[in-house]
Write a protein that holds these residues in place. Structure first.
Motif, PDB file in Angstrom:
ATOM      1  N   ASN A 180       0.805  -1.230   0.000  1.00 45.47           N
ATOM      2  CA  ASN A 180       0.000   0.000   0.000  1.00 45.47           C
ATOM      3  C   ASN A 180       0.836   1.278   0.000  1.00 45.47           C
ATOM      4  O   ASN A 180       0.286   2.364   0.133  1.00 45.47           O
ATOM      5  CB  ASN A 180      -0.934   0.018   1.215  1.00 45.47           C
ATOM      6  N   HIS A 181       2.154   1.152  -0.111  1.00 42.04           N
ATOM      7  CA  HIS A 181       2.949   2.376  -0.101  1.00 42.04           C
ATOM      8  C   HIS A 181       2.668   3.177  -1.384  1.00 42.04           C
ATOM      9  O   HIS A 181       2.569   2.613  -2.468  1.00 42.04           O
ATOM     10  CB  HIS A 181       4.444   2.049   0.001  1.00 42.04           C
ATOM     11  N   SER A 182       2.502   4.471  -1.212  1.00 46.95           N
ATOM     12  CA  SER A 182       2.188   5.330  -2.359  1.00 46.95           C
ATOM     13  C   SER A 182       3.234   6.406  -2.570  1.00 46.95           C
ATOM     14  O   SER A 182       3.132   7.204  -3.489  1.00 46.95           O
ATOM     15  CB  SER A 182       0.816   5.984  -2.160  1.00 46.95           C
ATOM     16  N   THR A 183       4.251   6.419  -1.704  1.00 48.10           N
ATOM     17  CA  THR A 183       5.333   7.399  -1.821  1.00 48.10           C
ATOM     18  C   THR A 183       6.667   6.660  -1.782  1.00 48.10           C
ATOM     19  O   THR A 183       6.918   5.876  -0.875  1.00 48.10           O
ATOM     20  CB  THR A 183       5.279   8.424  -0.677  1.00 48.10           C
ATOM     21  N   GLY A 184       7.510   6.902  -2.755  1.00 54.74           N
ATOM     22  CA  GLY A 184       8.808   6.249  -2.796  1.00 54.74           C
ATOM     23  C   GLY A 184       8.714   4.812  -3.286  1.00 54.74           C
ATOM     24  O   GLY A 184       7.638   4.312  -3.626  1.00 54.74           O
ATOM     25  N   GLY A 185       9.873   4.147  -3.303  1.00 56.30           N
ATOM     26  CA  GLY A 185       9.931   2.769  -3.756  1.00 56.30           C
ATOM     27  C   GLY A 185       9.668   1.791  -2.632  1.00 56.30           C
ATOM     28  O   GLY A 185       9.548   2.169  -1.459  1.00 56.30           O
ATOM     29  N   THR A 187      11.553  -0.330  -1.175  1.00 59.78           N
ATOM     30  CA  THR A 187      12.598  -0.453  -0.155  1.00 59.78           C
ATOM     31  C   THR A 187      12.920   0.877   0.531  1.00 59.78           C
ATOM     32  O   THR A 187      13.842   0.939   1.342  1.00 59.78           O
ATOM     33  CB  THR A 187      13.883  -1.014  -0.786  1.00 59.78           C
ATOM     34  N   ASP A 188      12.182   1.921   0.206  1.00 58.30           N
ATOM     35  CA  ASP A 188      12.446   3.230   0.819  1.00 58.30           C
ATOM     36  C   ASP A 188      12.002   3.258   2.276  1.00 58.30           C
ATOM     37  O   ASP A 188      11.092   2.538   2.686  1.00 58.30           O
ATOM     38  CB  ASP A 188      11.746   4.345   0.048  1.00 58.30           C
ATOM     39  N   GLU A 189      12.647   4.134   3.029  1.00 52.13           N
ATOM     40  CA  GLU A 189      12.347   4.286   4.451  1.00 52.13           C
ATOM     41  C   GLU A 189      12.568   5.748   4.823  1.00 52.13           C
ATOM     42  O   GLU A 189      13.345   6.461   4.182  1.00 52.13           O
ATOM     43  CB  GLU A 189      13.260   3.379   5.286  1.00 52.13           C
ATOM     44  N   ASN A 190      11.885   6.189   5.853  1.00 52.58           N
ATOM     45  CA  ASN A 190      12.073   7.556   6.328  1.00 52.58           C
ATOM     46  C   ASN A 190      13.509   7.756   6.794  1.00 52.58           C
ATOM     47  O   ASN A 190      14.085   6.880   7.444  1.00 52.58           O
ATOM     48  CB  ASN A 190      11.124   7.862   7.484  1.00 52.58           C
ATOM     49  N   MET A 191      14.057   8.938   6.475  1.00 51.58           N
ATOM     50  CA  MET A 191      15.438   9.235   6.846  1.00 51.58           C
ATOM     51  C   MET A 191      15.553  10.662   7.372  1.00 51.58           C
ATOM     52  O   MET A 191      14.837  11.559   6.931  1.00 51.58           O
ATOM     53  CB  MET A 191      16.370   9.039   5.645  1.00 51.58           C
ATOM     54  N   MET A 192      16.452  10.863   8.320  1.00 48.59           N
ATOM     55  CA  MET A 192      16.733  12.182   8.872  1.00 48.59           C
ATOM     56  C   MET A 192      18.160  12.182   9.403  1.00 48.59           C
ATOM     57  O   MET A 192      18.755  11.130   9.628  1.00 48.59           O
ATOM     58  CB  MET A 192      15.765  12.516  10.027  1.00 48.59           C
ATOM     59  N   SER A 193      18.687  13.364   9.627  1.00 51.73           N
ATOM     60  CA  SER A 193      19.968  13.480  10.332  1.00 51.73           C
ATOM     61  C   SER A 193      19.685  13.538  11.832  1.00 51.73           C
ATOM     62  O   SER A 193      18.555  13.805  12.257  1.00 51.73           O
ATOM     63  CB  SER A 193      20.699  14.752   9.901  1.00 51.73           C
ATOM     64  N   GLY A 194      20.729  13.298  12.623  1.00 48.94           N
ATOM     65  CA  GLY A 194      20.574  13.404  14.068  1.00 48.94           C
ATOM     66  C   GLY A 194      20.123  14.787  14.493  1.00 48.94           C
ATOM     67  O   GLY A 194      19.299  14.936  15.404  1.00 48.94           O
ATOM     68  N   ARG A 195      20.668  15.812  13.838  1.00 46.45           N
ATOM     69  CA  ARG A 195      20.257  17.180  14.178  1.00 46.45           C
ATOM     70  C   ARG A 195      18.786  17.400  13.846  1.00 46.45           C
ATOM     71  O   ARG A 195      18.068  18.104  14.582  1.00 46.45           O
ATOM     72  CB  ARG A 195      21.115  18.194  13.419  1.00 46.45           C
ATOM     73  N   ASP A 196      18.329  16.815  12.750  1.00 42.17           N
ATOM     74  CA  ASP A 196      16.924  16.969  12.398  1.00 42.17           C
ATOM     75  C   ASP A 196      16.027  16.262  13.396  1.00 42.17           C
ATOM     76  O   ASP A 196      14.958  16.773  13.763  1.00 42.17           O
ATOM     77  CB  ASP A 196      16.670  16.427  10.994  1.00 42.17           C
TER      78      ASP A 196
END
Length: 446
Positions: A180-185, A187-196
């Motif tokens: 049901n994923h509709s954004t990205g591929g 194998t995609d996953e949410n990503m952020m930097s430590g500061r974010d």
């Protein structure tokens, strides 16, 4: 907060407590007597956003369920705006039902077509990191998870995040969303930097401190007294009464996937001092990622923050900075206006030191004319700049970019001078300039 360029006026010099010889380049920090076993880590003062420790904090990494802090933010924002109530109900969609039945994921099982209150879903998400409940909230707010993800990325920009990617509401890998994923591929996953991550946590607890009332609940039963009752134990095992109980622990969010590893954003308070720490992809001493590792590494940072630092007020609210007490005013009844701090300026300083610090006033250049003057009329309380603190090596004390700075404002009104006053000033200036010209010429004769 809109960024503005400015020029700096050197102001006051302060004595501060700091470990002798333990100043590091790039800001005021005590040298940490430990190494965080994680791919990235950061420790900040929850009150000011001051950075006390960081490791690879600008590297973009997987964040797993720490993503739910953004879902929490958007929900609490919608509640505050009156768009949604915790008493509102949600009817389970086929997508949410399917995800909820996967007990290999963190979930409370939801019945197809059944209705649940937003409060029930919020508690399941915040305490138990329930993924289907999180998607349900996303659908309630935006109509679909795909539309909600757009809101997540838009809000990330508004909050000042810089190294981020949201592809779903939960932090699961897209492959776990049952197609049901509709954004990205897939194998995609949410990503952020430590500061974010630290910035998101900082803004969440600043803007909606009530989140900690729920995030600090160690255990609760979902739909207690019904056939759907399920015991929820908080994944934050450092909460009081849980296995890694830590004095003062108040929240906030764990996260684990194969891609992101073992992650944790922790909030804690002792004796009025509040800290936020983030560990990403934590490892044990043997180099393997484990649930326990993230709590061991979190304890290192929080102990460091509480044991090694103390708060020092640099400038009281309503105080004037030495050397920057006034600003010139063009076309005003008065030729200058007093300026003062809008609120108190305080930082955490390492204990037992003799280092000196200086504070500088940075003015908003967009408020000044080409002669670096304010133009009348000027109203009392107009923000004209902010305070920056530097060490004796001229390094700024580091803060999150999105953290609010101590503002400097005008201390009184200055009305615009009438035409007669302005004319006389111009005439007086002309006479004075003429007299100076004559004096220079006569002096040159002798």
């Amino acid at each position: 907060m809109k960024k503005r360029s400015g020029y700096r006026i050197s102001a006051i010099f302060l004595s501060a407590l700091l470990f002798i010889g333990l100043v590091v380049p790039g800001g005021m920090k005590a040298k940490a007597a430990f190494e965080v076993n994680a791919s990235a880590a950061i420790l900040i003062d929850a009150d000011t956003g001051q950075i006390l420790y960081e490791k690879n904090s600008e590297k973009q990494l997987g964040v797993a369920s720490m993503s739910k802090m953004m879902t929490e933010y958007l929900l609490l924002e919608a509640v505050k705006a009156g768009k949604i109530s915790f008493e509102d109900t949600y009817q389970v969609s086929d997508y949410v039902y399917t995800v909820s039945q996967d007990r290999s994921l963190s979930n409370v099982p939801l019945r197809a077509g059944e209705t649940y209150t937003i409060k029930e879903l919020y508690e399941a998400m915040t305490i138990y990191s329930a993924n289907a409940a999180t998607i349900a909230i996303a659908e309630k707010i935006a109509g679909s998870e795909a539309e909600f993800v757009k809101l997540m990325n838009e809000k990330a920009k508004v909050l000042g995040l810089e190294q981020y990617q949201f592809v779903n509401a939960t932090g699961l890998n897209n492959k776990d969303l049952k197609g049901n994923h509709s954004t990205g591929g897939e194998t995609d996953e949410n990503m952020m930097s430590g500061r974010d991550v630290a910035t998101l946590a900082y803004r969440l607890v600043k803007d909606y401190p009530e989140v900690l009332e729920t995030a600090s609940i160690p255990k609760k039963k979902f739909r207690e007294g019904t056939d759907d009752e399920i015991a929820m134990e908080n994944w934050n095992w450092m909460l009081p009464s849980l296995v890694f109980a830590y004095e003062g622990m108040t929240g906030l969010k764990t996260g684990t996937t194969d891609f992101a590893g073992y992650c944790f954003t922790g909030t804690a308070e002792r004796n009025g001092q509040k800290l936020i720490a983030v560990v990403m992809d934590a490892k044990s001493s043997d180099g393997n990622g484990t649930y326990n590792a993230r709590f061991v590494e979190m304890k290192k940072m929080l102990d460091y923050g509480f044991d090694q630092f103390e708060r020092q007020e640099i400038a009281a609210a309503g105080s004037q900075l030495k050397g920057a007490e006034t600003l010139p005013v063009q076309k005003g009844k008065e030729k200058e206006v007093g300026v003062q701090t809008k609120s108190a300026a305080a930082i955490l300083l390492p204990k037992q030191s003799e280092a000196k610090y200086k504070s500088e006033l940075v003015l908003n250049s967009s408020d000044l004319n080409e002669n670096k003057e304010l133009t009348a009329p000027v109203e009392k309380g107009e923000v004209v700049g902010f305070v920056v603190i530097k060490d004796d090596q001229d390094n700024e004390v580091p803060f999150l970019k999105a953290a609010g700075k101590t503002q400097v404002e005008t201390a009184q009104d200055v009305e615009k001078a009438n035409w007669f006053t302005l004319t006389m000033r111009a005439v007086g200036g002309g006479i004075a300039n003429g007299w100076n010209w004559i004096a220079d010429k006569v002096t040159g004769w002798f």
